[in-house]
Design an enzyme around this catalytic site. Sequence first.
Site, PDB file in Angstrom:
ATOM      1  N   GLU A  84      38.099  26.603  56.304  1.00  0.00           N
ATOM      2  CA  GLU A  84      37.403  25.453  55.722  1.00  0.00           C
ATOM      3  C   GLU A  84      36.634  24.634  56.733  1.00  0.00           C
ATOM      4  O   GLU A  84      35.862  23.730  56.362  1.00  0.00           O
ATOM      5  CB  GLU A  84      38.418  24.537  55.006  1.00  0.00           C
ATOM      6  CG  GLU A  84      39.165  23.541  55.866  1.00  0.00           C
ATOM      7  CD  GLU A  84      40.213  24.127  56.806  1.00  0.00           C
ATOM      8  OE1 GLU A  84      40.786  23.366  57.602  1.00  0.00           O
ATOM      9  OE2 GLU A  84      40.459  25.350  56.746  1.00  0.00           O
TER      10      GLU A  84
ATOM     11  N   CYS B 196      46.077  28.286  58.640  1.00  0.00           N
ATOM     12  CA  CYS B 196      46.689  27.849  59.895  1.00  0.00           C
ATOM     13  C   CYS B 196      48.200  27.676  59.727  1.00  0.00           C
ATOM     14  O   CYS B 196      48.946  28.639  59.859  1.00  0.00           O
ATOM     15  CB  CYS B 196      46.025  26.588  60.435  1.00  0.00           C
ATOM     16  SG  CYS B 196      46.490  26.246  62.160  1.00  0.00           S
TER      17      CYS B 196
ATOM     18  N   HIS C 129      40.827  28.395  60.749  1.00  0.00           N
ATOM     19  CA  HIS C 129      40.590  27.454  59.647  1.00  0.00           C
ATOM     20  C   HIS C 129      39.348  27.875  58.872  1.00  0.00           C
ATOM     21  O   HIS C 129      38.228  27.613  59.317  1.00  0.00           O
ATOM     22  CB  HIS C 129      40.415  26.031  60.192  1.00  0.00           C
ATOM     23  CG  HIS C 129      41.695  25.389  60.610  1.00  0.00           C
ATOM     24  ND1 HIS C 129      42.448  24.600  59.760  1.00  0.00           N
ATOM     25  CD2 HIS C 129      42.371  25.423  61.784  1.00  0.00           C
ATOM     26  CE1 HIS C 129      43.531  24.167  60.400  1.00  0.00           C
ATOM     27  NE2 HIS C 129      43.504  24.656  61.632  1.00  0.00           N
TER      28      HIS C 129
END
Length: 244
Positions: free
Chosen positions: A192, A100, A190
């Site tokens: 994660e 990001c 993102h």
Amino acid sequence: MRRFLVLQLRPETEAADEEFGAFLQRGGLAEADVHRVRLDEGPLPALSLDDYAGVIVGGGPGCVSDPPETKDPLEARIEADILSLMPEVLARDMPFLGCCYGMGILGHSLGAPVGKGRYGEPIGGVDCAVTEAGAQDPLLAGLPGTFRALVGHKEAVEALPDGAVHLVASGPCPFQMIRAGANVYATQFHPEAEGVNFASRIAIYKDRGYFDPADAARLTAACLAEEITVPQRILSGFVRRFRV
């Protein structure tokens, strides 16, 4: 085994801890596998990239495209610290995954325009499509050609940096994942995060201009309803590929 260097850019402890836990869980990492550095806690320490298998950079509320005079002093120092590392990362072709905010960092370091005028995306899920070049990339090998990911960003890379490879696109934001050299990656989404992570971040950042605070409950419900599985395979694939 050399550790991964995890650089975090979030000044909020709750958000930084949540993000770090997500990196460990979705990346298949133990705390012993990483050297965690929170740049809000102090300047970038003296370190040698020779000591690390790769570098993972998290997100944060800063924007590289903001005029210098408007930047929060802490966020400006954090940004300057991570930018100071990028010339060596690029010169070495060091395994690197920017997430990001890390896309803006990489794009800016490569001389690409980064701004808020064209490709910002509201908080939520988005349909991503792997490009032809992306289908040939080792991190994306075996993944579906389209997948859902979670996004939420004010600025974005507005043109493909010279020499970079375009790996993943979306309708609202064309540059969802790029690669420089053979090993330097960044994602606008993102890798994660699942819905529970975004639910936490919505609560923390509800007054930071990403959305109308009155929409927080609706956005939280929408994120929790998303089924996000492919992005974390990119993160865990990065770790597996470069773990030495």
